[in-house]
Write a protein that holds these residues in place. Structure first.
Motif, PDB file in Angstrom:
ATOM      1  N   PRO A  10      10.431   7.631   8.042  1.00  0.00           N
ATOM      2  CA  PRO A  10       9.842   8.223   9.245  1.00  0.00           C
ATOM      3  C   PRO A  10       9.181   7.157  10.110  1.00  0.00           C
ATOM      4  O   PRO A  10       8.937   6.028   9.665  1.00  0.00           O
ATOM      5  N   GLU A  11       8.897   7.489  11.341  1.00  0.00           N
ATOM      6  CA  GLU A  11       8.132   6.597  12.206  1.00  0.00           C
ATOM      7  C   GLU A  11       6.699   6.549  11.691  1.00  0.00           C
ATOM      8  O   GLU A  11       6.067   7.574  11.483  1.00  0.00           O
ATOM      9  N   MET A  12       6.174   5.348  11.484  1.00  0.00           N
ATOM     10  CA  MET A  12       4.837   5.200  10.919  1.00  0.00           C
ATOM     11  C   MET A  12       3.879   4.458  11.837  1.00  0.00           C
ATOM     12  O   MET A  12       2.701   4.331  11.522  1.00  0.00           O
ATOM     13  N   GLY A  13       4.407   3.924  12.940  1.00  0.00           N
ATOM     14  CA  GLY A  13       3.546   3.115  13.789  1.00  0.00           C
ATOM     15  C   GLY A  13       3.194   1.813  13.093  1.00  0.00           C
ATOM     16  O   GLY A  13       3.947   1.299  12.274  1.00  0.00           O
ATOM     17  N   PHE A  14       2.007   1.258  13.398  1.00  0.00           N
ATOM     18  CA  PHE A  14       1.588   0.018  12.751  1.00  0.00           C
ATOM     19  C   PHE A  14       1.183   0.318  11.304  1.00  0.00           C
ATOM     20  O   PHE A  14       0.359   1.189  11.043  1.00  0.00           O
ATOM     21  N   ALA A  15       1.816  -0.416  10.375  1.00  0.00           N
ATOM     22  CA  ALA A  15       1.565  -0.165   8.958  1.00  0.00           C
ATOM     23  C   ALA A  15       1.865  -1.412   8.151  1.00  0.00           C
ATOM     24  O   ALA A  15       2.478  -2.371   8.638  1.00  0.00           O
ATOM     25  N   SER A  16       1.405  -1.414   6.919  1.00  0.00           N
ATOM     26  CA  SER A  16       1.701  -2.480   5.962  1.00  0.00           C
ATOM     27  C   SER A  16       2.509  -1.902   4.817  1.00  0.00           C
ATOM     28  O   SER A  16       2.128  -0.884   4.234  1.00  0.00           O
ATOM     29  N   LEU A  17       3.617  -2.539   4.503  1.00  0.00           N
ATOM     30  CA  LEU A  17       4.472  -2.110   3.399  1.00  0.00           C
ATOM     31  C   LEU A  17       4.531  -3.214   2.353  1.00  0.00           C
ATOM     32  O   LEU A  17       4.540  -4.400   2.694  1.00  0.00           O
ATOM     33  N   VAL A  18       4.587  -2.809   1.086  1.00  0.00           N
ATOM     34  CA  VAL A  18       4.634  -3.767  -0.020  1.00  0.00           C
ATOM     35  C   VAL A  18       6.001  -3.708  -0.683  1.00  0.00           C
ATOM     36  O   VAL A  18       6.487  -2.628  -1.031  1.00  0.00           O
ATOM     37  N   ASP A  19       6.632  -4.874  -0.853  1.00  0.00           N
ATOM     38  CA  ASP A  19       7.902  -4.954  -1.568  1.00  0.00           C
ATOM     39  C   ASP A  19       7.614  -4.820  -3.059  1.00  0.00           C
ATOM     40  O   ASP A  19       6.935  -5.684  -3.638  1.00  0.00           O
ATOM     41  N   PRO A  20       8.102  -3.751  -3.718  1.00  0.00           N
ATOM     42  CA  PRO A  20       7.776  -3.544  -5.137  1.00  0.00           C
ATOM     43  C   PRO A  20       8.434  -4.549  -6.075  1.00  0.00           C
ATOM     44  O   PRO A  20       8.057  -4.637  -7.243  1.00  0.00           O
ATOM     45  N   GLU A  21       9.416  -5.316  -5.583  1.00  0.00           N
ATOM     46  CA  GLU A  21      10.048  -6.334  -6.420  1.00  0.00           C
ATOM     47  C   GLU A  21       9.318  -7.665  -6.348  1.00  0.00           C
ATOM     48  O   GLU A  21       9.100  -8.310  -7.363  1.00  0.00           O
ATOM     49  N   SER A  22       8.944  -8.082  -5.129  1.00  0.00           N
ATOM     50  CA  SER A  22       8.322  -9.396  -4.964  1.00  0.00           C
ATOM     51  C   SER A  22       6.818  -9.333  -4.762  1.00  0.00           C
ATOM     52  O   SER A  22       6.125 -10.331  -4.935  1.00  0.00           O
TER      53      SER A  22
END
Length: 258
Positions: free
Chosen positions: A188-200
């Protein structure tokens, strides 16, 4: 319950075909003691009417399975393994389990015992996949070296990497089960956000607006087209199961569509 074997009939049948080296779980009544004495290793006789399948269920437990909008993909993988494993044992076939990330995590030898299902499912549910990477080519190489008897190999993972199963598929029948969540294919559209790569563990910050999420969805779609094309070229049957799907219905779809 649907496999190469037309029934759960077991036994010597009528026509002797060949000798092969003994594997854990084989019927010791089929050991050829003369050849065993000469080779100093146990060998068994294979007969034409033997219909017992050797089924291998292998999972890829990398960081990206720690995700889900309805259920975590890790939970769905555990349910798939349980359902497949109980079906194999109920059908009187030999079950072998492997769990991988970028290495072999665990392995249970061929068995017809129900307790093996519980052990495997517990290992999957208790495993911490965060910061674990996927290596499908290592999975293929390991299974090719370890599995001597022609088998039905079922590989379960989210397949965000395109595997090379060509050599493995020449020796065995391979089925791929792709486990996904709808949100990771079309977020979905989240606007400004921080996402974490679960592998790295890497953090990605940005504006996840309509344009950026649509671009991401196009890349996932393009990846899946290449994945499907590769699997078809390697003559591997496959199906995709989402976290909100009925697992039993999806499995029947792939195995009855032989």
């Amino acid at each position: 319950m649907v496999g190469n074997n037309p029934s759960i009939f077991q036994g010597e049948g009528y026509d002797f075909i060949e000798l092969r080296e003994y594997m854990a779980g084989d019927d010791i009544r089929h050991i050829d003691w003369n050849i065993t004495a000469k080779m100093q290793r146990p060998y068994i006789k294979i007969f034409r009417e033997e219909r017992e399948l050797n089924v291998v269920v292998a999972t890829m437990l990398n960081g990206s399975i720690h995700f889900g909008s309805k259920r975590f993909k890790q939970d769905v993988i555990a349910e798939l393994v349980a359902l497949l494993s109980f079906s194999v044992i109920k059908n009187g076939d030999l079950l072998t389990n492997y769990n991988f990330s970028d290495r072999l995590i665990s392995h249970l030898k061929p068995s017809k015992k129900v307790f093996q299902v519980q052990r495997t499912v517990e290992e999957i549910l208790e495993f911490d996949p965060l910061n674990q990477k996927a290596d499908y080519n290592n999975l293929a190489e390991t299974l090719f070296k370890r599995i001597k008897r022609k088998s039905l190999i079922i590989v379960i993972g989210d397949f965000f990497e395109i595997p090379d199963f060509r050599v493995l598929a020449k020796k065995h029948e391979v089925v791929a089960i792709i486990v996904r969540d709808h949100l990771e294919e079309k977020p979905p559209e989240m606007g400004f956000a921080s996402l974490v790569d679960p592998e790295s563990g890497a953090v990605l910050e940005g504006d996840f607006n309509k344009a950026s999420v649509n671009e991401y969805a196009k890349k996932v779609h393009a990846h899946d087209r290449k994945l499907y094309e590769a699997l078809r070229k390697q003559q591997i049957r496959f199906t995709k199961i989402y976290t909100d799907d009925s697992v039993g219905v999806a499995l029947r779809r792939v195995f009855e569509g032989r």
